[in-house]
Design a protein around this motif. Sequence first.
Motif, PDB file in Angstrom:
ATOM      1  N   SER A 278     -27.900  76.634 -85.590  1.00  0.00           N
ATOM      2  CA  SER A 278     -28.103  76.866 -84.153  1.00  0.00           C
ATOM      3  C   SER A 278     -27.906  75.597 -83.334  1.00  0.00           C
ATOM      4  O   SER A 278     -27.615  75.664 -82.143  1.00  0.00           O
ATOM      5  CB  SER A 278     -29.500  77.422 -83.889  1.00  0.00           C
ATOM      6  N   LYS A 279     -28.089  74.451 -83.966  1.00  0.00           N
ATOM      7  CA  LYS A 279     -27.935  73.140 -83.329  1.00  0.00           C
ATOM      8  C   LYS A 279     -28.847  72.952 -82.111  1.00  0.00           C
ATOM      9  O   LYS A 279     -28.609  72.114 -81.255  1.00  0.00           O
ATOM     10  CB  LYS A 279     -26.469  72.889 -82.949  1.00  0.00           C
ATOM     11  N   GLU A 280     -29.914  73.765 -82.037  1.00  0.00           N
ATOM     12  CA  GLU A 280     -30.888  73.619 -80.949  1.00  0.00           C
ATOM     13  C   GLU A 280     -31.761  72.385 -81.156  1.00  0.00           C
ATOM     14  O   GLU A 280     -32.267  71.816 -80.207  1.00  0.00           O
ATOM     15  CB  GLU A 280     -31.792  74.846 -80.867  1.00  0.00           C
ATOM     16  N   HIS A 281     -31.944  72.017 -82.417  1.00  0.00           N
ATOM     17  CA  HIS A 281     -32.823  70.891 -82.751  1.00  0.00           C
ATOM     18  C   HIS A 281     -32.009  69.842 -83.487  1.00  0.00           C
ATOM     19  O   HIS A 281     -31.303  70.149 -84.432  1.00  0.00           O
ATOM     20  CB  HIS A 281     -33.977  71.362 -83.636  1.00  0.00           C
ATOM     21  N   GLU A 282     -32.146  68.606 -83.042  1.00  0.00           N
ATOM     22  CA  GLU A 282     -31.442  67.516 -83.729  1.00  0.00           C
ATOM     23  C   GLU A 282     -32.054  67.249 -85.096  1.00  0.00           C
ATOM     24  O   GLU A 282     -31.356  66.914 -86.035  1.00  0.00           O
ATOM     25  CB  GLU A 282     -31.518  66.239 -82.892  1.00  0.00           C
ATOM     26  N   ILE A 283     -33.371  67.407 -85.157  1.00  0.00           N
ATOM     27  CA  ILE A 283     -34.104  67.053 -86.369  1.00  0.00           C
ATOM     28  C   ILE A 283     -34.898  68.259 -86.849  1.00  0.00           C
ATOM     29  O   ILE A 283     -35.600  68.903 -86.059  1.00  0.00           O
ATOM     30  CB  ILE A 283     -35.069  65.883 -86.088  1.00  0.00           C
ATOM     31  N   ILE A 284     -34.793  68.537 -88.137  1.00  0.00           N
ATOM     32  CA  ILE A 284     -35.614  69.583 -88.739  1.00  0.00           C
ATOM     33  C   ILE A 284     -36.621  68.868 -89.628  1.00  0.00           C
ATOM     34  O   ILE A 284     -36.249  68.141 -90.546  1.00  0.00           O
ATOM     35  CB  ILE A 284     -34.753  70.573 -89.547  1.00  0.00           C
ATOM     36  N   ASP A 285     -37.897  69.055 -89.293  1.00  0.00           N
ATOM     37  CA  ASP A 285     -38.950  68.409 -90.057  1.00  0.00           C
ATOM     38  C   ASP A 285     -40.037  69.434 -90.396  1.00  0.00           C
ATOM     39  O   ASP A 285     -39.943  70.608 -90.029  1.00  0.00           O
ATOM     40  CB  ASP A 285     -39.520  67.206 -89.301  1.00  0.00           C
ATOM     41  N   TYR A 286     -41.057  68.972 -91.098  1.00  0.00           N
ATOM     42  CA  TYR A 286     -42.135  69.866 -91.506  1.00  0.00           C
ATOM     43  C   TYR A 286     -42.788  70.538 -90.302  1.00  0.00           C
ATOM     44  O   TYR A 286     -43.106  71.729 -90.336  1.00  0.00           O
ATOM     45  CB  TYR A 286     -43.203  69.103 -92.298  1.00  0.00           C
ATOM     46  N   SER A 287     -42.996  69.775 -89.252  1.00  0.00           N
ATOM     47  CA  SER A 287     -43.660  70.294 -88.063  1.00  0.00           C
ATOM     48  C   SER A 287     -42.873  71.443 -87.428  1.00  0.00           C
ATOM     49  O   SER A 287     -43.439  72.488 -87.093  1.00  0.00           O
ATOM     50  CB  SER A 287     -43.839  69.156 -87.056  1.00  0.00           C
TER      51      SER A 287
END
Length: 114
Positions: free
Chosen positions: A45-54
């Motif tokens: 989706s490229k909505e988020h630059e970073i995918i993390d636990y949160s």
Amino acid sequence: QSSVEEVSNLLESLDAIKKNIRRQFKQLTDQEFLVYAKIYQLEESKEHEIIDYSLLATTLNLTESSIRDYIVRLLKKGIPLEKTKVNNKKVHISISQNLKKIATLSTIMTLRDI
């Protein structure tokens, strides 16, 4: 003749890769696969630059501790995920680019259901 043999060998290799991917993903629990699929979807989706636990915890309505546990299990089962620590603190999670080159999420889902 050698071109035909090369193509035949290549097709056999691709079939072996497909079987290996199917085997790896079939061993996942539904919840583990849900976490994996969400990582893949968020990246696509490229909505988020970073995918993390949160982010995963929020989007899946789970605790960060549960997400960490699922990621560890996925890695132990040989699922091609990448965990990168940034500034020795925050962990970024991503799908292996090599896997993305050969299998979309829908392909993985189809192979898993076979």
